[in-house]
Design an enzyme around this catalytic site. Structure first.
Site, PDB file in Angstrom:
ATOM      1  N   ILE A   1       0.893  -1.155   0.000  1.00 29.00           N
ATOM      2  CA  ILE A   1       0.000   0.000   0.000  1.00 29.00           C
ATOM      3  C   ILE A   1       0.937   1.212   0.000  1.00 29.00           C
ATOM      4  CG2 ILE A   1      -0.064   0.071   2.535  1.00 29.00           C
ATOM      5  CD1 ILE A   1      -2.926   0.760   2.528  1.00 29.00           C
ATOM      6  N   SER A   2       0.624   2.230  -0.790  1.00 29.24           N
ATOM      7  CA  SER A   2       1.496   3.416  -0.872  1.00 29.24           C
ATOM      8  C   SER A   2       1.502   4.170   0.446  1.00 29.24           C
ATOM      9  CB  SER A   2       1.001   4.369  -1.947  1.00 29.24           C
ATOM     10  OG  SER A   2       1.008   3.753  -3.187  1.00 29.24           O
ATOM     11  N   GLN A   3       2.509   4.994   0.577  1.00 31.44           N
ATOM     12  CA  GLN A   3       2.611   5.904   1.717  1.00 31.44           C
ATOM     13  C   GLN A   3       1.395   6.855   1.663  1.00 31.44           C
ATOM     14  OE1 GLN A   3       5.923   7.992   0.192  1.00 31.44           O
ATOM     15  NE2 GLN A   3       5.987   9.516   1.806  1.00 31.44           N
TER      16      GLN A   3
END
Ligand code: SAH
Length: 234
Positions: free
Chosen positions: A84-86
């Protein structure tokens, strides 16, 4: 006996309730800090985006055991080798498409369903495609449980888009592509925007923002990013 049981239930609730509130508050506080320190501080100012980022329980979307890291300024595992992206990147990509409540948005790379949930809090309809069937199922279950009823998840290759619901006001791709898949551009409305990480060097990409005009597409690289690969077999 009944009286004793009643008493136990009474005290059980009495002790459990504050516990539940503290848990809820703890994550809510972390979310507010995340938005202030990581997202607003870096210049994201769209109130719809900031509100959505404050409301989606990110700790429920990360892999088990990572809940307490969910609001840190970093990407996290979601299982099946994916990430999951930042938080900032999710917020920034969402702001780049200039989301409006009437929008129909296509996302490629459902993953945990987090980006879809953020979009669902802002726009009318979200269609999202995930290649890994187990992730698609997991995200469908979680989004249903959390009552994000305006999201539809499909398992499959997002390269071809989702023609049945096209055209889209905006498209967000959350996996690193070698180039922009032509079917996605075709399924974008005139005036619509697409964000997609496109190959830069061997281990990074540029987040590309494309705007579809009447007779042409205007694109620019916004920031360097690092996403997991967009898998496509010709
Ligand atoms: N948006 C996600 C994170 C995405 S990670 C979230 O909020 O959690 C990138 C995802 O893209 C991975 O789950 C990967 O399986 C998926 N993916 C890679 N290639 C794909 C393709 N061709 N079609 C659809 N999904 C793809």
């Amino acid at each position: 006996m009944v009286a004793v049981l009643n008493l136990m239930v009474f005290w059980g609730i009495f002790f459990l309730l504050p516990e539940l509130f503290v848990q809820g508050d703890q994550y809510e506080l972390k979310r507010k800090q995340m938005v202030k320190q990581q997202i607003e501080a870096r210049g994201v100012s769209d109130q719809l985006v900031l509100d959505a980022m404050r409301s989606v329980p990110r700790h429920l979307f990360v892999a088990a055991g990572y809940e307490d890291f969910a609001y840190l300024d970093r990407p996290l595992p979601i299982g099946y080798g994916q990430t999951i992206s930042q938080p900032y990147i999710v917020a920034y990509m969402t702001e780049l498409i200039r989301p409006e409540p009437s929008f129909k948005v296509l996302e490629i790379g459902t993953g945990s369903g987090y980006q879809a949930a953020v979009l669902a809090g802002i726009v009318d309809k979200v269609y999202t495609i995930e290649l890994v069937d187990a992730l698609a199922k997991q995200a469908t279950g979680l989004l249903e449980k959390l009552n994000y009823n305006n999201v539809q998840v499909k398992s499959g290759d997002g390269y071809v888009g989702w023609i049945e619901h096209a055209p889209y006001d905006a498209i967000i791709v959350t996996a690193a592509a070698d180039s922009v898949p032509p079917p996605l551009l075709e399924q974008l409305k005139i005036g619509g925007r697409m964000v997609i990480p496109v190959k830069g060097g061997h281990d990074y990409q540029y987040l590309q923002l494309l705007e579809k005009k009447e007779n042409r597409v205007v694109s620019r690289n916004v920031i360097p990013v690092r996403f997991v690969p967009f898998i496509h077999k010709d």
